[in-house]
Design a protein around this motif. Structure first.
Motif, PDB file in Angstrom:
ATOM      1  N   ALA A  28       0.850  -1.259  -0.100  1.00  0.00           N
ATOM      2  CA  ALA A  28      -0.015  -0.014   0.073  1.00  0.00           C
ATOM      3  C   ALA A  28       0.832   1.301  -0.059  1.00  0.00           C
ATOM      4  N   PRO A  29       0.593   2.205  -0.742  1.00  0.00           N
ATOM      5  CA  PRO A  29       1.209   3.621  -0.794  1.00  0.00           C
ATOM      6  C   PRO A  29       1.226   4.270   0.580  1.00  0.00           C
ATOM      7  N   GLY A  30       2.237   5.058   1.050  1.00  0.00           N
ATOM      8  CA  GLY A  30       1.876   5.899   1.922  1.00  0.00           C
ATOM      9  C   GLY A  30       1.135   6.784   2.120  1.00  0.00           C
ATOM     10  N   GLY A  31       0.422   7.188   3.272  1.00  0.00           N
ATOM     11  CA  GLY A  31      -0.092   8.324   3.232  1.00  0.00           C
ATOM     12  C   GLY A  31      -1.542   8.098   2.651  1.00  0.00           C
ATOM     13  N   THR A  32      -2.322   9.440   2.542  1.00  0.00           N
ATOM     14  CA  THR A  32      -3.768   9.310   2.257  1.00  0.00           C
ATOM     15  C   THR A  32      -3.821   9.781   0.929  1.00  0.00           C
ATOM     16  N   LEU A  56     -15.142  15.088 -14.298  1.00  0.00           N
ATOM     17  CA  LEU A  56     -15.558  13.801 -13.827  1.00  0.00           C
ATOM     18  C   LEU A  56     -14.436  12.748 -14.108  1.00  0.00           C
ATOM     19  N   ILE A  57     -13.765  12.722 -15.419  1.00  0.00           N
ATOM     20  CA  ILE A  57     -13.096  11.717 -15.631  1.00  0.00           C
ATOM     21  C   ILE A  57     -11.763  11.909 -14.737  1.00  0.00           C
ATOM     22  N   ASN A  58     -10.970  13.121 -14.721  1.00  0.00           N
ATOM     23  CA  ASN A  58      -9.951  13.296 -13.929  1.00  0.00           C
ATOM     24  C   ASN A  58     -10.437  12.961 -12.311  1.00  0.00           C
ATOM     25  N   ALA A  59     -11.393  13.346 -11.926  1.00  0.00           N
ATOM     26  CA  ALA A  59     -11.990  13.172 -10.504  1.00  0.00           C
ATOM     27  C   ALA A  59     -11.895  11.394 -10.142  1.00  0.00           C
ATOM     28  N   THR A  60     -12.108  10.748 -11.149  1.00  0.00           N
ATOM     29  CA  THR A  60     -12.252   9.183 -11.182  1.00  0.00           C
ATOM     30  C   THR A  60     -10.754   8.378 -11.099  1.00  0.00           C
ATOM     31  N   LYS A  61      -9.806   9.465 -11.814  1.00  0.00           N
ATOM     32  CA  LYS A  61      -8.685   8.691 -12.021  1.00  0.00           C
ATOM     33  C   LYS A  61      -7.685   8.948 -10.616  1.00  0.00           C
ATOM     34  N   VAL A  62      -7.991   9.843  -9.862  1.00  0.00           N
ATOM     35  CA  VAL A  62      -7.166  10.198  -8.439  1.00  0.00           C
ATOM     36  C   VAL A  62      -6.893   9.027  -7.620  1.00  0.00           C
ATOM     37  N   ASN A  63      -7.856   8.338  -7.269  1.00  0.00           N
ATOM     38  CA  ASN A  63      -7.938   7.246  -6.465  1.00  0.00           C
ATOM     39  C   ASN A  63      -6.859   6.041  -7.061  1.00  0.00           C
ATOM     40  N   ASP A  64      -7.321   5.712  -8.454  1.00  0.00           N
ATOM     41  CA  ASP A  64      -6.787   4.600  -9.029  1.00  0.00           C
ATOM     42  C   ASP A  64      -5.231   5.092  -9.401  1.00  0.00           C
ATOM     43  N   TRP A  66      -3.377   7.000  -7.362  1.00  0.00           N
ATOM     44  CA  TRP A  66      -2.569   6.789  -6.109  1.00  0.00           C
ATOM     45  C   TRP A  66      -2.439   5.377  -5.883  1.00  0.00           C
ATOM     46  N   ASN A  67      -3.376   4.462  -5.883  1.00  0.00           N
ATOM     47  CA  ASN A  67      -3.061   3.084  -5.446  1.00  0.00           C
ATOM     48  C   ASN A  67      -2.038   2.532  -6.247  1.00  0.00           C
ATOM     49  N   ARG A  68      -2.084   2.961  -7.688  1.00  0.00           N
ATOM     50  CA  ARG A  68      -0.949   2.427  -8.455  1.00  0.00           C
ATOM     51  C   ARG A  68       0.484   2.776  -7.962  1.00  0.00           C
ATOM     52  N   GLY A  69       0.534   3.815  -7.327  1.00  0.00           N
ATOM     53  CA  GLY A  69       1.873   4.305  -6.793  1.00  0.00           C
ATOM     54  C   GLY A  69       2.361   5.514  -7.481  1.00  0.00           C
ATOM     55  N   ASP A  70       1.370   6.064  -8.394  1.00  0.00           N
ATOM     56  CA  ASP A  70       1.586   7.204  -9.361  1.00  0.00           C
ATOM     57  C   ASP A  70       1.101   8.607  -8.376  1.00  0.00           C
ATOM     58  N   HIS A  71       1.966   8.794  -7.656  1.00  0.00           N
ATOM     59  CA  HIS A  71       1.427  10.138  -6.747  1.00  0.00           C
ATOM     60  C   HIS A  71       1.578  11.188  -7.484  1.00  0.00           C
ATOM     61  N   GLN A  76      -1.940  15.542 -10.280  1.00  0.00           N
ATOM     62  CA  GLN A  76      -1.983  16.261 -11.574  1.00  0.00           C
ATOM     63  C   GLN A  76      -3.600  16.129 -11.961  1.00  0.00           C
ATOM     64  N   ALA A  77      -4.165  14.966 -11.442  1.00  0.00           N
ATOM     65  CA  ALA A  77      -5.456  14.491 -12.000  1.00  0.00           C
ATOM     66  C   ALA A  77      -6.368  15.393 -11.137  1.00  0.00           C
ATOM     67  N   GLN A  78      -6.036  15.481  -9.707  1.00  0.00           N
ATOM     68  CA  GLN A  78      -6.690  16.365  -9.009  1.00  0.00           C
ATOM     69  C   GLN A  78      -6.760  17.765  -9.295  1.00  0.00           C
ATOM     70  N   THR A  79      -5.554  18.345  -9.850  1.00  0.00           N
ATOM     71  CA  THR A  79      -5.615  19.637 -10.177  1.00  0.00           C
ATOM     72  C   THR A  79      -6.486  19.850 -11.273  1.00  0.00           C
ATOM     73  N   GLN A  80      -6.305  19.001 -12.353  1.00  0.00           N
ATOM     74  CA  GLN A  80      -7.203  19.061 -13.648  1.00  0.00           C
ATOM     75  C   GLN A  80      -8.610  19.133 -12.996  1.00  0.00           C
ATOM     76  N   ALA A  81      -8.955  18.057 -12.346  1.00  0.00           N
ATOM     77  CA  ALA A  81     -10.494  18.138 -11.939  1.00  0.00           C
ATOM     78  C   ALA A  81     -11.121  19.335 -11.130  1.00  0.00           C
TER      79      ALA A  81
END
Length: 118
Positions: A28-32, A56-64, A66-71, A76-81
């Motif tokens: 699991a990646p560190g942090g929330t 919506l597209i960028n907002a749904t990408k954020v958690n995925d 993050w879980n893959r380790g691409d912080h 960046q997806a959060q900023t775009q959303a």
């Protein structure tokens, strides 16, 4: 069937009980994860849907991501959303004000153009 004792000179098990867990990139990646803003992106659909869809597209990408380790990708997806959500709310607010003003103007013109007979 029995194989018997191991031959002499067998080194035995490795010291320390074997190998440790693999290092880096696993688990699991560190942090929330950052706030994805999915709720606001959904609400923005009622304001201006052409800008809310990319939000919506960028907002749904954020958690995925993050879980893959691409912080960095998740941030960046959060900023775009957030950017597209703000644009949708601003454009939607302007649109609602303009449409409301046109309705008010048409109502005033309709009342003033109606002849009154006494």
């Amino acid at each position: 069937m029995s194989y018997g004792p191991p031959p002499p000179g067998n080194p035995g098990p490795p010291p320390g009980g074997g190998y440790g867990p693999p290092g880096g990139g696993y688990g699991a990646p560190g942090g929330t994860p950052p706030d994805n803003g999915l709720t606001w992106a959904i609400v923005a659909i009622f304001c201006c849907w052409p800008f809310a869809i990319p939000a919506l597209i960028n907002a749904t990408k954020v958690n995925d991501l993050w879980n893959r380790g691409d912080h960095a990708g998740a941030h960046q997806a959060q900023t775009q959303a957030k950017k597209f959500t703000k644009i949708a709310f601003i454009c939607g607010g302007i649109l609602w004000v303009v449409v409301g003003g046109l309705y008010l103007l048409s109502a005033v013109l309709l009342v003033s153009a109606t002849p009154t007979y006494y």
